[in-house]
Design a protein around this motif. Structure first.
Motif, short mmCIF file in Angstrom:
data_model
loop_
_atom_site.label_atom_id
_atom_site.label_comp_id
_atom_site.label_asym_id
_atom_site.label_seq_id
_atom_site.Cartn_x
_atom_site.Cartn_y
_atom_site.Cartn_z
N ARG A 73 33.60 55.91 41.77
CA ARG A 73 32.45 56.03 42.66
C ARG A 73 31.86 54.65 42.98
O ARG A 73 31.50 54.35 44.13
CB ARG A 73 31.37 56.91 42.03
CG ARG A 73 30.17 57.11 42.96
CD ARG A 73 28.93 57.60 42.22
NE ARG A 73 27.80 57.56 43.14
CZ ARG A 73 27.09 56.48 43.42
NH1 ARG A 73 27.42 55.31 42.85
NH2 ARG A 73 26.09 56.52 44.27
N ALA A 114 31.57 52.85 46.57
CA ALA A 114 30.25 52.49 47.07
C ALA A 114 30.21 51.06 47.59
O ALA A 114 29.48 50.75 48.54
CB ALA A 114 29.21 52.68 45.98
N PRO A 161 30.14 58.40 47.43
CA PRO A 161 28.81 57.76 47.55
C PRO A 161 28.34 57.75 49.00
O PRO A 161 28.13 56.69 49.60
CB PRO A 161 29.08 56.36 47.01
CG PRO A 161 30.50 56.09 47.38
CD PRO A 161 31.22 57.41 47.27
N GLU A 171 25.03 55.77 49.75
CA GLU A 171 25.12 54.31 49.73
C GLU A 171 25.86 53.77 50.94
O GLU A 171 25.47 52.77 51.54
CB GLU A 171 25.83 53.85 48.45
CG GLU A 171 24.97 53.94 47.20
CD GLU A 171 23.65 53.21 47.35
OE1 GLU A 171 23.67 52.02 47.72
OE2 GLU A 171 22.60 53.83 47.11
#
Length: 475
Positions: free
Chosen positions: A280, A284, A403, A406
């Motif tokens: 993740r 991101a 994500p 983000e």
């Protein structure tokens, strides 16, 4: 982000590399001219493919096996296998020199063999350092190589050595990096056994297609273009590709940093949960620089290309397509790197098989039909195929949390940056000094906005700074 500092060292190293390469490329394009620089690019493309054949997945296998265990001598076993493969290929290249020279447009097979030797050697050194969790040292070799290469190339080319000076700089830069990197390698004090060779083979037999995939993404279009278009257009295409790659370096830094860490923890009971978290994080931040880079290329890319000389601005749309392809490919590599770290190279083999077939077919068909625009589109489509394939198989073995928030904040910050850059260009014009200033202002606006709207980004920056800054406090 636990490994942020290592990623940042890797990233800054690549920035130095890119800057030195940027300066050298300007000198080469303006001194050699589009046609001769295009010839140099074609030689480098042939080199890239021969290096891939000489390595055949061995560097990736060495990095994986060294990173996951302290047992066995994978340094010497990897070195022995790599030297043997290089020797066989070098003989084949020499025997095929009439055909190679004709394709490259220059009598340079012996130069190609020398460049292949140093390229294979440097990749081997970097793979060993990465496997020994010395990514920060491996990263330093990149700017060392490129800086020495660029300086020697500039000096030789400006002194009248021509394209031979460019080749000499390439070999010299790699040799310096090899010597420096070898100093930090730890070599077990016993000979490798048959087991080490078997374990390298068990991984390399699937990972070799990954190296082909990476090579096809980086240079298949150039090879196909060499058949259908002039070397001068290839020069413009390569410049656009290098600029697109500049934006993607942070994503590559994250992948290179996290792979040995994922590999090391892959045998623990909680490995999948921890690796899922690391995946993740990599997703991101994979687009942290290339998302605003794509927006910036759309706004001022036409002016930036003129720095390389007259005629290079024709690559504006190529730059946009390739930057988008780089963005897509960057995300796909995070998925595939995670799968490899979990010792599932057979799954990445499936994805890479589809990528190779798609990339090859589309490059031939679209380049023949639409020229260099077709080549750029082929790269983008095959990257998208790799992205979906990587996601599908990664999702089978780890829980993926995308994500979205983000990435959305990065897009929002890039949008606000676009307003400031576009407004500046309208008011102050589009001369090169103005555009360079606007690029700096745009980057500042992007990161200030991102710090303001993203608590996760603020926390990441604060965790990886050597000192605490009250303005970044998330408490």
């Amino acid at each position: 982000m636990r490994y942020g500092r290592t990623s940042m060292v890797n990233f800054l190293s690549r920035v130095v590399m890119s800057f030195s390469g940027f300066v050298a490329t300007i000198v080469l394009t303006r001194t050699l001219g589009q046609d001769r620089y295009g010839t140099y690019v074609v030689v480098l493309s042939v080199l890239a493919w021969t290096a891939m054949m000489a390595q055949f997945g061995i560097p990736m296998a060495i990095k994986k096996r060294i990173s996951e265990t302290t047992d066995g001598n994978y340094v010497l076993s990897g070195l022995a296998v790599q030297f043997g493969m290089y020797s066989v290929l070098a003989v084949c290249l020499w025997l095929a020199r009439p055909f190679l020279n004709e394709f490259m447009g220059i009598q340079a097979t012996w130069v190609l063999i020398a460049m292949l030797g140093v390229r294979v050697g440097l990749t081997l050194v970097q793979s060993i350092l990465d496997g020994q969790h010395l990514v920060h040292l491996s990263s330093v070799l990149v700017p060392v190589e490129w800086t020495f290469r660029s300086v020697i190339q500039v000096v030789f080319v400006l002194s009248g050595a021509g394209i031979a000076g460019a080749f000499a700089g390439y070999v010299a830069g790699a040799l310096v990096a090899i010597v420096l990197g070898s100093y930090f390698i730890s070599v077990p004090r016993y000979l490798p056994s048959k087991r080490e060779f078997q374990k390298l083979k068990s991984y390399a037999q699937f990972s070799w297609l990954g190296s082909i995939t990476n090579r096809m993404f980086q240079s298949m279009d150039t090879m196909i273009l060499a058949v259908f278009v002039s070397h001068s257009l290839i020069a413009v295409y390569e410049v656009a590709w290098n600029l697109a790659s500049l934006f993607a370096i942070f994503g590559g830094s994250i992948s290179q940093t996290l792979f040995p860490e994922m590999s090391e923890i892959s045998s623990s009971e909680e490995s999948k949960s921890e690796i899922s978290d690391l995946l993740r994080v990599s997703l991101a931040y994979s687009g942290l620089f290339i998302i605003p880079g794509l927006v910036g290329a759309a706004l001022v890319g036409d002016v930036v290309l003129t720095i390389y000389g007259s005629g290079f601005e024709t690559g504006y749309y190529i730059l946009l397509i390739l930057t988008f392809a780089r963005l897509i490919y960057g995300y796909s590599r995070q998925f595939l790197s995670t799968i490899d770290a979990l010792d599932r190279p057979k799954l990445t083999f499936y994805v890479n098989t589809v990528f190779v077939a798609t990339n090859l077919c589309l490059n031939i068909i679209l380049t023949w039909k639409y020229g260099w625009h077709g080549a750029a589109v082929a790269t983008t489509v095959s990257s998208t195929v790799s992205l979906f394939g990587g996601y599908y198989f990664a999702n089978q073995i780890v829980d993926i949390t995308l994500p979205v928030s983000e990435i959305g904040k990065q897009c929002l910050a890039a949008g606000i940056m676009a307003v400031s850059v576009l407004g500046g260009r309208i008011v102050f014009g589009d001369s090169i000094p103005v555009v360079v200033l606007l690029v700096g202002i745009g980057a500042a606006v992007y990161f200030i906005v991102l710090l303001a709207i993203s608590q996760e980004f603020r926390q990441t920056v604060e965790d990886n700074l050597p000192v605490s800054l009250p303005l970044l406090s998330t408490e």
